[in-house]
Design an enzyme around this catalytic site. Structure first.
Site, PDB file in Angstrom:
ATOM      1  N   ASP A   1     -10.815   2.188  -3.450  1.00 11.52           N
ATOM      2  CA  ASP A   1     -11.366   1.810  -2.149  1.00 11.52           C
ATOM      3  C   ASP A   1     -12.888   1.837  -2.186  1.00 11.52           C
ATOM      4  OD1 ASP A   1      -9.012   1.306  -0.873  1.00 11.52           O
ATOM      5  OD2 ASP A   1      -8.892   3.218   0.173  1.00 11.52           O
TER       6      ASP A   1
ATOM      7  N   ASP B   1       0.830  -1.209   0.000  1.00 14.11           N
ATOM      8  CA  ASP B   1       0.000   0.000   0.000  1.00 14.11           C
ATOM      9  C   ASP B   1       0.864   1.260   0.000  1.00 14.11           C
ATOM     10  OD1 ASP B   1      -2.404   1.407   0.042  1.00 14.11           O
ATOM     11  OD2 ASP B   1      -3.260   0.142   1.617  1.00 14.11           O
TER      12      ASP B   1
HETATM   13  C1  GLA Z   1      -5.786   1.760   2.140  1.00 15.15           C
HETATM   14  C2  GLA Z   1      -6.205   0.629   1.223  1.00 15.15           C
HETATM   15  C3  GLA Z   1      -7.274  -0.198   1.909  1.00 15.15           C
HETATM   16  C4  GLA Z   1      -6.752  -0.718   3.222  1.00 15.15           C
HETATM   17  C5  GLA Z   1      -6.260   0.432   4.091  1.00 15.15           C
HETATM   18  C6  GLA Z   1      -5.555  -0.077   5.323  1.00 15.15           C
HETATM   19  O1  GLA Z   1      -6.814   2.677   2.299  1.00 15.15           O
HETATM   20  O2  GLA Z   1      -6.624   1.117  -0.011  1.00 15.15           O
HETATM   21  O3  GLA Z   1      -7.675  -1.269   1.084  1.00 15.15           O
HETATM   22  O4  GLA Z   1      -5.719  -1.634   3.000  1.00 15.15           O
HETATM   23  O5  GLA Z   1      -5.351   1.268   3.390  1.00 15.15           O
HETATM   24  O6  GLA Z   1      -5.136   0.939   6.152  1.00 15.15           O
END
Ligand code: GLA
Length: 744
Positions: free
Chosen positions: A553, A483
């Site tokens: 997301d 990430d």
């Molecule tokens: C980001 C990612 C999510 C999740 C969060 C965790 O927002 O896109 O899918 O993994 O971080 O903190």
């Protein structure tokens, strides 16, 4: 970047391409050639020819890029464009392949430098060339100073996609500053009706298609934030005119392989000539080249088709699967994964994850991924990033018991990491506050309570590589969700001299790639997902090292249709992860049925993100059936040919996609309805890409066709007569599989 980027395909892939292109008895087709008399270069691949030449002044001039020409079509020597007035000089108007900023060039240069003595005039002329296995390398040099540029051209024999990049070498004995370096300039035929498409977004609303006419002036697509960005993606397509559609018309398209700040400028000059120039973003850029040093550009990939936007994206998909992704030319299909992020957020514990793993296995998940929250003092997003030790309160015995449990359930194990970030509330930051991007004595802007590590610093690169290497060595981990949850601010690199600091835009990204590359070499079985708060880091640079990406997301199933549709214009569904999650969803608080959510997520790599502890026996049964059905079609969905029968963009009440397997034995149809209106029936869907004479039987994954539709018929029938899915109501979805039964 001193070592050139890896070229986009090796000799073996080239040989495969040649075989595909060859009639069985013919001699190998030379797909790159040089005509000595005319001083022209010609590249042929797929249905594309790309021609350029050396003009009477020694400039490298664009000649032709479009549908494939006959081998005998003799394109003569190229002559510069005549200057009309002192304001429209020949030197400025002549469409060059890679122009230095000099001699009054008024349009976007490919290269702009400042020499040590203050001279900023750069005029690049042809010096030499070398034909290569799949293209040509052409060397240009300034007319008086030893600045050399090697332009790399490679054409893919199957798709005709051309990969271009440039290496700039400082051959002088003084430093020089590169202020702007593109990978390529692409010139289009003289037309006045071009229509530009590009993808924009923001967090939780990525991949929205924008359309605008190309008129005099420039449209600048870019990221200034150190990574690819949600706001704009480094992809474009340009139709010849407004009549071009999904199935017909000339389209030129391209995308950059770079995960740092980038820029693509689409420009029409005052003589209505259109050029597209792209590479590093010159904003805040400055790369000091010592004598003998080289700066290599990213790679800019571009193609052409005369068969509309649908074919443009299919060419990109095929190219990505064959030449970009790990495992090319046959990347692995994406396993069905379970991830509890939306269900539990940071509240991960051995007990809780174990309970979810058991339930995930029971519905057919193949990979169990533990998301954020397992490490350091990570109970929320205020602490822990940077401290990559297992949190003892949550996992008293380390990760081993959970991983063993997951394996025992027949799944592999994946883990979330965010290696390039640090919370100020972490041991790492307390020990090394200077490891982040920052300017001395200036505020350090936080985003999601975190700061960005400066990967250009050798100790930081070593730290990040080391912790990941150790994590993968000590634990049986099959997958990393990598990430990256904020953009750059204050991009200072305070450990080096002021005149070196802006190199960070290249050096940090190069180190990101080199970590991925080294990790993959050491742990060849580990797969990686590129996630950046959703789709903030999706490009052909990172996709060389990552099997999949997280497009957004936003997992609301209806929103997701447009997101996935936009995404599919630029990237293959083979990398597009899509989850089924709980309703009412965070994004819009919308309620849609579980089958609808499954049918949306089945357009890509299927994931489940629900709180399975709250599911009813009926939900489990639905999920089990859907996942089993998905496993029977995923090769087609992920690696086949995608047809957007009805686009989901612009709040369309209907949308439908069809995927056809490469052997045309299977086709998968998904159809979605937002809501019926005024009693009108769902539009008839006409399939594409089937074998016309073959017979296909249809079966339902979910939903019904109208009763008078045949269940077995020819490809011609499905393509010409079409299919009535007979959906009515709100948020309905249907899925059908067409299997080839026998030849007629
Ligand atoms: C980001 C990612 C999510 C999740 C969060 C965790 O927002 O896109 O899918 O993994 O971080 O903190």
């Amino acid at each position: 970047m001193t070592s050139g980027l890896p070229r986009f395909f090796g000799v073996s892939a080239f040989a495969i391409g040649l075989l595909l292109a060859l009639p069985s008895t013919a001699a190998p087709i030379q797909n790159a050639s040089y005509n000595e008399a005319a001083k022209t270069f010609r590249l042929d691949g797929g249905n594309v020819s790309y021609i350029f030449g050396v003009n009477e002044r020694g400039e490298l001039q664009a000649i032709y890029w479009g549908g494939r020409l006959q081998p005998g079509d003799a394109v003569g020597a190229v002559k510069s464009v005549a200057g009309r007035t002192s304001f429209e000089s020949s030197r400025s108007e002549t469409p060059q392949e890679f122009a230095g900023w000099g001699q009054g060039l008024q349009w976007e240069p490919a290269l702009k430098v400042t020499f040590a003595d203050g001279n900023r005039d750069l005029v690049l002329h042809y010096v030499s060339h070398k034909l290569t296995a799949s293209g040509v390398d052409v060397v240009l040099r300034d007319i008086s100073l030893d600045v050399r540029v090697t332009l790399h051209y490679n054409i893919d024999a199957e798709t005709g996609i051309v990969a271009r990049s440039a290496d700039v070498v400082n051959g002088t004995n003084a430093k020089l500053l590169v202020e702007q370096e593109a990978a390529a300039t692409w010139s289009l035929p003289h037309e006045t009706d071009y229509v530009l498409h590009y993808l924009t977004g923001r967090w939780s609303a990525e991949w929205q298609m924008q359309t605008r006419p190309v008129t005099v002036g420039a449209t600048v697509l870019e990221s200034r934030v150190g990574s690819t960005s949600h706001a704009e993606n480094p992809w474009f397509s340009i139709g010849r005119n407004a009549q071009v559609n999904e199935t017909s018309g000339d389209v030129w398209f391209g995308e950059l392989g770079w995960s740092g700040s980038w820029r693509i400028t689409v420009e029409q000059d005052t003589l209505q000539q259109v050029r597209i120039t792209g590479g590093y973003n010159p904003f805040d850029f400055g790369y000091t080249l010592a004598p003998g040093e080289t700066l290599s550009s990213p790679i800019f990939y571009a193609g052409h088709t005369d068969a509309g936007y649908g074919e443009a994206s299919r060419l990109l998909h095929r190219f990505q699967l064959a030449h970009i992704l790990p495992g090319t030319p046959h990347p692995q299909v994406r396993p069905v994964l379970y991830n509890s992020w939306e269900a539990t957020e940071f509240n991960v514990t051995e007990e809780g994850q174990t309970a979810l793993a058991e339930k995930a296995a029971s519905i057919g998940a193949e990979r169990f991924v533990m998301d954020d929250g397992w490490f350091g003092q990570r109970v929320n997003d205020h602490a822990g990033l940077g401290d990559w030790y297992v949190n003892k309160q949550k996992f008293p015995n380390g990760l081993r018991p959970l991983i063993d449990k997951v394996h025992g359930l027949g799944m592999d194990f994946g883990l979330w990491v965010e290696p390039e970030m640090v919370n100020p509330n972490s041991d790492l930051y307390r020990a090394h506050p200077d490891w982040i991007l920052h300017f001395n004595d200036r505020p350090r802007t936080e985003g999601r309570n975190q700061l960005v590590l400066n990967l250009a610093v050798p100790e930081v690169r070593a730290y990040v590589f080391h912790f990941l290497d150790e994590l993968l060595t000590d634990n049986e981990i099959a997958f990393l969700k990598w990430d990256y949850n904020r953009p750059w601010t204050e991009p200072g690199w305070t450990q080096v001299d002021a005149d070196q600091q802006k190199k960070v835009y290249v050096a940090a990204v190069d180190n990101f790639y080199s970590i991925l590359k080294e990790l993959r070499a050491k742990h060849p079985k580990v797969e990686i997902e590129s996630c950046s708060s959703g789709g903030g880091r999706v490009d052909l640079g990172v996709l060389r090292y990552t099997e999949e990406v997280w497009p957004s997301d936003n997992t609301d199933a209806f929103d997701r249709l447009a997101i996935q549709d936009g995404f599919s214009n630029a990237y293959t569904p083979g990398v597009m992860m899509a989850w089924v999650t709980d309703v009412r969803n965070n994004a819009d608080s919308r309620n849609v049925s579980l089958p609808y959510r499954f049918l949306v997520a089945m357009q890509g790599g299927l994931g489940i993100g629900n709180n399975l502890n709250k599911w009813s026996p009926e939900d489990f049964a639905t999920a089990k059936g859907m996942i089993a059905a998905y496993k029977g079609i995923r090769e087609t969905v992920q690696h086949g040919s995608l047809y957007r029968l009805i686009s989901a963009q612009n709040n369309s009440p209907y949308s439908a996609t069809e995927s056809v397997s490469n052997d045309r034995k299977q086709a998968v149809l998904f159809a979605y309805l937002h809501s019926s209106q005024d009693g009108y029936p769902y539009p008839r869907l006409f399939l594409q890409g089937l074998d016309p004479k073959a017979v296909y039987s249809v079966r339902s994954i979910y939903g019904k066709m109208s009763p008078d539709t045949l269940t077995t018929a020819s490809g011609d029938y499905w393509m010409h007569h079409g299919v009535d899915v007979g959906m009515r109501g709100d948020f309905q979805a249907a899925g059908f599989v067409f299997e080839r039964t026998k030849e007629q």
